[in-house]
Design a protein around this motif. Structure first.
Motif, short mmCIF file in Angstrom:
data_model
loop_
_atom_site.label_atom_id
_atom_site.label_comp_id
_atom_site.label_asym_id
_atom_site.label_seq_id
_atom_site.Cartn_x
_atom_site.Cartn_y
_atom_site.Cartn_z
N GLN A 102 0.83 -1.21 0.00
CA GLN A 102 0.00 0.00 0.00
C GLN A 102 0.86 1.27 0.00
O GLN A 102 0.54 2.24 -0.68
CB GLN A 102 -0.94 0.00 1.21
N MET A 103 1.94 1.27 0.78
CA MET A 103 2.81 2.44 0.82
C MET A 103 3.51 2.64 -0.53
O MET A 103 3.69 3.77 -0.97
CB MET A 103 3.85 2.32 1.93
N PHE A 104 3.90 1.54 -1.19
CA PHE A 104 4.54 1.65 -2.50
C PHE A 104 3.54 2.16 -3.54
O PHE A 104 3.87 2.98 -4.39
CB PHE A 104 5.13 0.31 -2.92
N ARG A 105 2.29 1.69 -3.45
CA ARG A 105 1.24 2.17 -4.36
C ARG A 105 1.02 3.67 -4.16
O ARG A 105 0.91 4.44 -5.12
CB ARG A 105 -0.06 1.40 -4.12
N GLN A 106 0.99 4.11 -2.89
CA GLN A 106 0.83 5.53 -2.60
C GLN A 106 2.03 6.34 -3.13
O GLN A 106 1.86 7.43 -3.68
CB GLN A 106 0.71 5.72 -1.09
N HIS A 107 3.22 5.77 -3.03
CA HIS A 107 4.41 6.45 -3.55
C HIS A 107 4.34 6.60 -5.07
O HIS A 107 4.67 7.66 -5.62
CB HIS A 107 5.66 5.65 -3.15
N ILE A 108 3.90 5.56 -5.75
CA ILE A 108 3.78 5.62 -7.21
C ILE A 108 2.75 6.66 -7.62
O ILE A 108 2.97 7.44 -8.56
CB ILE A 108 3.43 4.22 -7.78
N GLU A 109 1.60 6.71 -6.93
CA GLU A 109 0.57 7.70 -7.24
C GLU A 109 1.11 9.13 -7.03
O GLU A 109 0.84 10.01 -7.84
CB GLU A 109 -0.67 7.48 -6.37
N HIS A 110 1.85 9.34 -5.98
CA HIS A 110 2.41 10.67 -5.73
C HIS A 110 3.43 11.04 -6.80
O HIS A 110 3.47 12.19 -7.26
CB HIS A 110 3.07 10.68 -4.34
N SER A 111 4.25 10.07 -7.22
CA SER A 111 5.22 10.33 -8.29
C SER A 111 4.52 10.68 -9.59
O SER A 111 4.96 11.58 -10.32
CB SER A 111 6.13 9.12 -8.49
N TRP A 113 1.57 12.06 -9.89
CA TRP A 113 0.99 13.40 -9.70
C TRP A 113 2.05 14.47 -9.93
O TRP A 113 1.79 15.46 -10.63
CB TRP A 113 0.40 13.49 -8.29
N LEU A 114 3.25 14.27 -9.36
CA LEU A 114 4.32 15.25 -9.57
C LEU A 114 4.75 15.32 -11.03
O LEU A 114 4.98 16.41 -11.58
CB LEU A 114 5.54 14.90 -8.70
N THR A 115 4.86 14.16 -11.68
CA THR A 115 5.26 14.13 -13.09
C THR A 115 4.23 14.85 -13.95
O THR A 115 4.59 15.61 -14.86
CB THR A 115 5.42 12.68 -13.55
N ARG A 116 2.95 14.62 -13.67
CA ARG A 116 1.89 15.29 -14.41
C ARG A 116 1.97 16.81 -14.25
O ARG A 116 1.82 17.57 -15.20
CB ARG A 116 0.53 14.75 -13.95
N LYS A 117 2.22 17.27 -13.01
CA LYS A 117 2.35 18.71 -12.77
C LYS A 117 3.53 19.30 -13.54
O LYS A 117 3.44 20.39 -14.11
CB LYS A 117 2.55 18.97 -11.26
N ILE A 118 4.65 18.59 -13.55
CA ILE A 118 5.84 19.08 -14.26
C ILE A 118 5.57 19.16 -15.76
O ILE A 118 5.94 20.14 -16.42
CB ILE A 118 7.06 18.18 -13.95
N LYS A 119 4.91 18.14 -16.32
CA LYS A 119 4.60 18.14 -17.75
C LYS A 119 3.64 19.28 -18.11
O LYS A 119 3.82 19.96 -19.13
CB LYS A 119 4.00 16.81 -18.19
N LEU A 120 2.63 19.53 -17.26
CA LEU A 120 1.70 20.63 -17.51
C LEU A 120 2.41 21.99 -17.40
O LEU A 120 2.14 22.90 -18.17
CB LEU A 120 0.52 20.56 -16.54
N ARG A 121 3.32 22.12 -16.43
CA ARG A 121 4.07 23.36 -16.29
C ARG A 121 4.92 23.62 -17.54
O ARG A 121 4.92 24.72 -18.09
CB ARG A 121 4.98 23.30 -15.05
N ASP A 122 5.61 22.57 -18.00
CA ASP A 122 6.45 22.73 -19.19
C ASP A 122 5.63 23.03 -20.44
O ASP A 122 6.03 23.83 -21.30
CB ASP A 122 7.30 21.49 -19.40
#
Length: 166
Positions: A102-111, A113-122
């Motif tokens: 569960q913690m690894f799944r939560q880590h992947i979801e957070h990663s 989310w961050l990647t999506r934000k970076i792509k939208l910013r760029d």
């Protein structure tokens, strides 16, 4: 070591001379001084003649004795070890594995989310005109104003007047 004693007065000349007399360890010096001070305090109550000051006797246990003393002081005395049955250990292992998943799944979801934000910013920066892209890529290190209004999650209370007193 004899130079550590001042001429005929029986007192230490300096801290470095004390270290030379006690060996090079400041910690050893502190332990020896503490022991001597405790003995002096214990012997103050009795009547009798005062003895002349003598140089301290070297009663070192050697390095092994000092390390054994430190190990004994630092040794933790905890509660008795909790023994678990095989079924309990298997159950605990399954709980730990599920927690890890569960913690690894939560880590992947957070990663993601961050990647999506970076792509939208760029993508947003790329959509700007060229003269504004350079400014958009610089960091804004200006402090927030101290008197800015902070919005809350709740709407204002109807009819509430903050200036009214009870």
């Amino acid at each position: 070591a004899r130079r550590a004693w001042s001429a005929g007065r029986g007192k230490m000349a300096s801290l470095s001379a004390m270290r030379a007399l006690a060996g090079t360890s400041t910690l050893r010096l502190a332990f020896r001084d503490a022991g001597r001070m405790a003995k002096a305090q214990a012997g103050k109550g009795g009547k009798g003649k005062k003895k002349a000051a003598e140089p301290p006797k070297k009663t070192s246990k050697g390095l092994d004795g000092i390390f054994a003393l430190h190990a004994k002081v630092l040794e933790a005395k905890g509660a008795a070890k909790y023994e678990r049955s095989e079924e309990q250990m298997a159950k605990d292992k399954e709980i730990a594995n599920e927690y890890t998943r569960q913690m690894f799944r939560q880590h992947i979801e957070h990663s993601k989310w961050l990647t999506r934000k970076i792509k939208l910013r760029d993508a947003g920066i790329a959509a700007l005109p060229l003269e504004l892209q350079a400014e958009a890529k610089t960091l804004d290190e200006e402090d927030f104003p101290l008197d800015r209004h902070v919005w809350t999650d709740y709407p204002p209370i109807p009819g509430f007047d903050p200036s009214a007193k009870d």
